[in-house]
Write a protein that holds these residues in place. Structure first.
Motif, PDB file in Angstrom:
ATOM      1  N   PHE A 117      63.396  20.127 -24.022  1.00 49.65           N
ATOM      2  CA  PHE A 117      63.572  18.892 -24.262  1.00 49.65           C
ATOM      3  C   PHE A 117      63.821  18.871 -25.908  1.00 49.65           C
ATOM      4  O   PHE A 117      64.800  18.226 -26.443  1.00 49.65           O
ATOM      5  CB  PHE A 117      62.365  18.183 -24.377  1.00 49.65           C
ATOM      6  CG  PHE A 117      62.474  16.476 -24.596  1.00 49.65           C
ATOM      7  CD1 PHE A 117      63.017  15.760 -23.908  1.00 49.65           C
ATOM      8  CD2 PHE A 117      62.210  16.333 -26.013  1.00 49.65           C
ATOM      9  CE1 PHE A 117      63.208  14.524 -24.183  1.00 49.65           C
ATOM     10  CE2 PHE A 117      62.323  14.734 -26.304  1.00 49.65           C
ATOM     11  CZ  PHE A 117      63.014  13.867 -25.330  1.00 49.65           C
ATOM     12  N   ASP A 148      67.069  17.386 -25.513  1.00 48.57           N
ATOM     13  CA  ASP A 148      66.769  16.094 -25.059  1.00 48.57           C
ATOM     14  C   ASP A 148      66.552  15.764 -23.401  1.00 48.57           C
ATOM     15  O   ASP A 148      66.988  14.640 -23.080  1.00 48.57           O
ATOM     16  CB  ASP A 148      67.481  15.067 -25.691  1.00 48.57           C
ATOM     17  CG  ASP A 148      66.941  14.831 -27.204  1.00 48.57           C
ATOM     18  OD1 ASP A 148      66.160  15.753 -27.796  1.00 48.57           O
ATOM     19  OD2 ASP A 148      67.380  13.991 -27.905  1.00 48.57           O
ATOM     20  N   VAL A 149      66.704  16.828 -22.738  1.00 53.16           N
ATOM     21  CA  VAL A 149      66.472  16.770 -21.348  1.00 53.16           C
ATOM     22  C   VAL A 149      65.053  17.316 -20.711  1.00 53.16           C
ATOM     23  O   VAL A 149      64.615  18.157 -21.565  1.00 53.16           O
ATOM     24  CB  VAL A 149      67.780  17.483 -20.743  1.00 53.16           C
ATOM     25  CG1 VAL A 149      69.199  16.970 -21.127  1.00 53.16           C
ATOM     26  CG2 VAL A 149      67.667  18.999 -20.892  1.00 53.16           C
ATOM     27  N   ILE A 150      64.822  16.849 -19.655  1.00 52.67           N
ATOM     28  CA  ILE A 150      63.550  17.131 -18.819  1.00 52.67           C
ATOM     29  C   ILE A 150      64.347  18.353 -17.785  1.00 52.67           C
ATOM     30  O   ILE A 150      65.116  17.774 -17.099  1.00 52.67           O
ATOM     31  CB  ILE A 150      62.828  16.393 -18.347  1.00 52.67           C
ATOM     32  CG1 ILE A 150      62.221  15.479 -19.301  1.00 52.67           C
ATOM     33  CG2 ILE A 150      61.730  17.032 -17.352  1.00 52.67           C
ATOM     34  CD1 ILE A 150      61.146  16.363 -19.940  1.00 52.67           C
ATOM     35  N   LEU A 172      56.858  15.195 -26.344  1.00 59.29           N
ATOM     36  CA  LEU A 172      57.902  15.907 -26.314  1.00 59.29           C
ATOM     37  C   LEU A 172      58.417  16.495 -27.315  1.00 59.29           C
ATOM     38  O   LEU A 172      58.709  15.783 -28.295  1.00 59.29           O
ATOM     39  CB  LEU A 172      58.980  15.126 -25.354  1.00 59.29           C
ATOM     40  CG  LEU A 172      58.805  15.056 -23.939  1.00 59.29           C
ATOM     41  CD1 LEU A 172      59.647  14.246 -23.114  1.00 59.29           C
ATOM     42  CD2 LEU A 172      58.636  16.401 -23.062  1.00 59.29           C
TER      43      LEU A 172
END
Lengths: 306, 372
Positions: A31, A35-37, A247
Motif C-alpha cells: 500500500f 496505494d493498492v491492496i 495503511l
C-alpha cells in the motif's frame, strides 16, 4: 485463572500475532508504494508454503535427513516462490491497473488469489486435502505447571521478530529503503530524483511477499499442516490488521496484527458465553474501532488536497 | 420503428439462444453455442445498434422473453431452477448497484445481507403465521436494519478502510451463523413452504391440460420482483436522487459544496440497496427450501461484486447479462466444472485489464432531454 494457564494463552496469542503481523507488514508495504491492496498476498503465502513442502518432499526423496538442511531448503524454496509470484502479480496485474479505480485493483488481485488457490488445489498432488507439514524444529519444551513452552515456538517467535526488525532496518537504514520511502511519499518527485519507480515497486512486492513466505512456513510448522485455502482467513485477518493499524505504516501493521490476535484470545478466554464466538467478537471490535478511528489506529494524515 | 424492431429481434435472439443453451446436452453443442455467442457479442460491439427503443418496451419484451422461455421449459426442473436463480441474483445485484454503482458506497458483504433476508424468512415462516408475501418484505427490512449497524463506520471511513468494515461484517456474519445454535448452526434452517393466498408454491402446476414444474411459480414471482426492482432502480437513477447519488460518488467535496448532504445520500443508498438484497435473499431461501451458512460466504459476495464489474458498473442491463453468464456458464460447461473458479478468476482479471468498463458500460447521462 492460574498464572501458568495465562502464560499458555499469551504464548499462543503471540504466535498468532506474529503471523498476522508478518502478513500485515506485506499489505502495508504494497500500500505504501502503490496505494493498492494486493489481495492475492495471502494466496501467495499459501503457494510459498506449498513450495516449501515440495522442496522438503524432493530432498527427503533424495535422502537428505538433516533437519537443518531441510529447514533451510524449505525456507529458501518458499521465499523464492513467493518473491517470484509477488513480482509477477505486481508486474502483470497491479502495475498495468495503475490509475484504474481502487475497486478494480482490489478485485483483480482477489481474483489472482483465487487463481493461485485453485491452482494449488487442482495441480498440487493431493492439493485438495490438507497436507502434513513436517516438524523440522525440535519439539521438546519445558513445563511450568499447565504452561508448556515448546522450543520450536520460541524459535519461530524469535525468528519472526528478527524478520520484522530486519525489514524495519532495511526500510529505515538502507538506500533501497530510502527509495521505497521516497516512492511511498511522492511518486513523481521520486522519479525526478532518478529513482527507477517500477524497479522499486517490484522489489517491494518481492520483499513483502518473502515475508509472507516466512509466515506461511511458520503457519505450517505451528499447525503441522498446510491447506490450499489456508491463505483465505490469514489474508483477511492480515488485511484487517494492516488497515486497523493504519495503511502504509509499518508499526501500525505490527500493532494491528498483535491486537487482532489479542482480541481473538480474549474472545476465546474471557467471554462469558461460548468461546466459539471469538471471531465474531474480534471482527465486531474491528468494526467498532474503524468507527472510532476511521483511518486506523496509527492513522494516515486525514487532510485531503482538493 | 427500426429501434423497436432491433429490440424485439435482440430479445427474441437472446431467448432462443438461452433455450438452446439450456436444452443442449452434448458438450460439443454447448461449446459451439458459447463460441457463437462470443462472435455475436464481438460483432454487436462493432455495429452501432439503434439503441433508442423506448425503455419500457425493451423491458416488457425482456419479461415476455423470460416468460416464453419458462413456458418452453415448463417440465425441465433444473433449467427452471437456474432461471429463477439468475432472476434472484439479478435482483440482489440491482440492490448492490444502488450502493456501488450510484452512491459509490462499497459493500463486500452482499451475500451476508442476502443471508439476513434468508434467515429472516426462514425464522418468520417457522415461528409466525405472517403472510408469506409480507415475510419477503420483512426479509428486506431486516437486511436494511442489519445494515444500519454498519452505517457509522461505513460513513466515517473511505476507500480501503470502508472495504474492511464490510469484509469484517461478512466474516462476522458467517461465523456467527456457524456457531449460533438457535439458527441451526452449520446445518442451517428449513423455511416453511412458500404460500401466497391459495397458491402453494411447491405443488406442481396444473390448469386443465396444462402441466408444469412447480418452479414455474417461483419463476413468475421472481420475475415480478425483478420487474419491480428493475423499474425502481431505473426510476431512481433518472430522478433527482440518482443525480445526487452520482454527484456524491464522483466527487464528495464538490457535491458537498453544492449543498448535497453526503451522509444522507449514502445512508439512503446503502439502506435501499440492502433492502432490495434482503428481499432477494428471502425469496431465494424459500426457493431453495434450505439455507445454511455456506450459502452466504465472503466468496459469494465477491462473485456479486464481480458481476457488477463484469456487466459494467451502474448498468442494470449489463449486470443482467453478466449474471446469466456467471451462473449459466459453469453449470452448462461440465468440462470446466472442476476448473470453474480458476477460469472465472482468470476471466475477471482479463476483463479488468482489457475492458475495465465492463461488457456493457453504463451510458452517459443525457441531461438535455431526448434527442431531437
Amino acid at each position: 485463572m492460574s498464572l501458568s494457564l495465562l502464560g499458555q494463552y499469551v504464548m499462543n496469542g503471540a504466535m498468532l500475532g506474529m503471523m498476522y503481523a508478518l502478513v500485515a507488514v506485506g499489505f502495508t508495504l504494497f500500500f505504501g508504494v502503490l496505494d493498492v491492496i494486493q489481495f492475492s498476498h495471502s494466496d501467495v503465502l499459501a503457494a510459498g508454503a506449498f513450495a516449501g513442502l515440495l522442496a522438503w518432499a524432493a530432498l527427503t526423496a533424495l535422502g537428505v535427513a538433516s533437519p537443518l538442511a531441510l529447514l533451510v531448503a524449505v525456507l529458501l524454496a518458499a521465499v523464492v516462490a513467493t518473491a517470484v509470484l509477488g513480482v509477477l502479480v505486481g508486474r502483470y496485474i497491479v502495475l498495468p491497473l495503475k490509475g484504474a479505480p481502487q475497486l478494480n485493483v482490489l478485485l483483480a488481485t482477489l481474483m489472482a488469489g483465487t487463481v493461485l488457490r485453485e491452482s494449488i488445489r487442482l495441480f498440487y498432488p493431493g492439493g485438495s486435502q490438507p497436507q502434513m507439514f513436517p516438524a523440522l524444529l525440535p519439539t521438546r519444551g519445558w513445563d511450568f505447571g499447565a504452561f508448556h513452552l515448546r522450543i520450536d515456538n520460541v524459535i519461530l517467535l524469535a525468528a519472526g521478530a528478527l524478520m520484522i526488525a530486519g525489514t524495519h532496518l532495511l526500510i529505515t537504514r538502507t538506500r533501497l529503503g530510502l527509495a521505497i520511502r521516497a516512492v511511498a511519499q511522492d511518486e513523481e518527485t521520486a522519479r525526478t530524483m532518478g529513482i527507477d519507480f517500477r524497479r522499486v515497486v517490484l522489489i517491494t512486492f518481492a520483499l513483502g511477499s518473502a515475508l509472507a513466505a516466512f509466515a506461511g512456513v511458520m503457519d505450517g510448522l505451528y499447525y503441522n499442516e498446510v491447506f490450499f485455502g489456508m491463505g483465505l482467513l490469514l489474508g483477511v485477518i492480515g488485511f484487517a490488521a494492516a488497515v486497523l493499524g493504519g495503511l502504509g505504516n509499518l508499526y501500525g501493521a505490527i500493532v494491528g496484527g498483535f491486537l487482532f490476535a489479542a482480541l481473538q484470545t480474549i474472545g476465546a478466554v474471557a467471554l462469558p458465553f461460548a468461546s466459539a464466538y471469538k471471531d465474531v467478537f474480534a471482527f465486531g471490535v474491528v468494526i467498532l474501532l474503524m468507527a472510532i478511528r476511521p483511518t486506523g489506529l496509527i492513522g494516515e494524515r486525514a487532510s485531503e488536497r482538493v | 420503428m427500426k429501434a423497436v424492431a432491433a429490440a424485439a429481434l435482440t430479445v427474441a435472439a437472446a431467448t432462443a439462444f438461452t433455450w438452446f443453451l439450456l436444452r443442449a446436452e452434448s458438450q460439443g453443442a454447448i461449446a459451439l453455442l458459447i463460441a457463437l455467442a462470443v462472435v455475436a457479442g464481438v460483432a454487436l460491439t462493432r455495429v452501432n445498434l439503434p439503441a433508442d427503443a423506448p425503455e419500457s418496451l425493451t423491458q416488457g419484451l425482456a419479461i415476455a422473453g423470460v416468460a416464453v422461455l419458462a413456458m418452453l421449459l415448463r417440465e425441465d426442473d433444473f433449467s427452471l431452477l437456474l432461471i429463477t436463480r439468475i432472476l434472484i441474483v439479478i435482483v440482489a445485484c440491482l440492490g448492490l448497484t444502488v450502493q456501488f454503482g450510484y452512491a459509490g458506497v462499497v459493500n463486500f458483504a452482499g451475500a451476508s445481507f442476502l443471508g439476513v433476508g434468508g434467515y429472516t424468512a426462514a425464522v418468520l415462516s417457522r415461528a409466525t403465521a405472517l403472510p408469506h408475501l409480507l415475510i419477503l418484505f420483512c426479509g428486506g427490512a431486516a437486511a436494511a436494519l442489519a445494515g444500519t449497524v454498519l452505517l457509522l463506520p461505513v460513513l466515517r471511513t473511505k476507500g480501503h478502510y470502508a472495504a474492511l468494515v464490510t469484509v469484517a461484517f461478512a466474516l462476522l456474519f458467517r461465523t456467527f451463523l456457524e456457531v449460533n445454535d438457535t439458527l441451526g448452526g452449520p446445518q442451517g434452517l428449513k423455511p416453511r413452504e412458500l404460500a401466497i393466498g391459495p397458491l402453494h408454491f411447491n405443488d406442481p402446476v396444473q390448469f386443465g391440460p396444462f402441466e408444469g414444474s412447480f418452479y414455474l411459480r417461483y419463476v413468475a414471482l421472481a420475475l415480478v420482483l425483478l420487474a419491480l426492482a428493475f423499474a425502481f432502480v431505473q426510476r431512481l437513477e433518472r430522478s433527482f436522487i440518482g443525480i445526487a447519488l452520482d454527484a456524491v460518488r464522483l466527487d464528495e467535496i464538490a457535491a458537498a459544496t453544492f449543498g448535497l448532504d453526503i451522509a444522507r445520500w449514502k445512508i439512503a443508498a446503502f439502506t435501499l440497496g440492502n433492502f432490495v438484497i434482503g428481499v432477494a435473499g428471502a425469496l431465494s431461501a424459500f426457493m431453495i427450501g434450505f439455507i445454511a451458512p455456506n450459502n452466504y460466504t465472503f466468496a459469494e459476495s465477491l462473485i456479486f461484486v464481480s458481476i457488477l464489474l463484469l456487466g459494467g458498473i451502474g448498468n442494470p442491463w449489463g449486470l443482467s447479462l453478466a449474471t446469466a453468464i456467471v451462473i449459466l456458464l459453469p453449470e452448462k460447461l461440465q468440462v470446466i466444472q472442476e476448473y470453474r473458479f480458476l477460469l472465472f478468476g482468470a476471466m475477471v482479471i482479463l476483463i479488468l485489464l482489457f475492458r475495465p468498463a465492463g461488457l456493457v458500460p453504463r451510458p452517459l447521462r443525457r441531461l438535455a432531454g431526448p434527442k431531437p
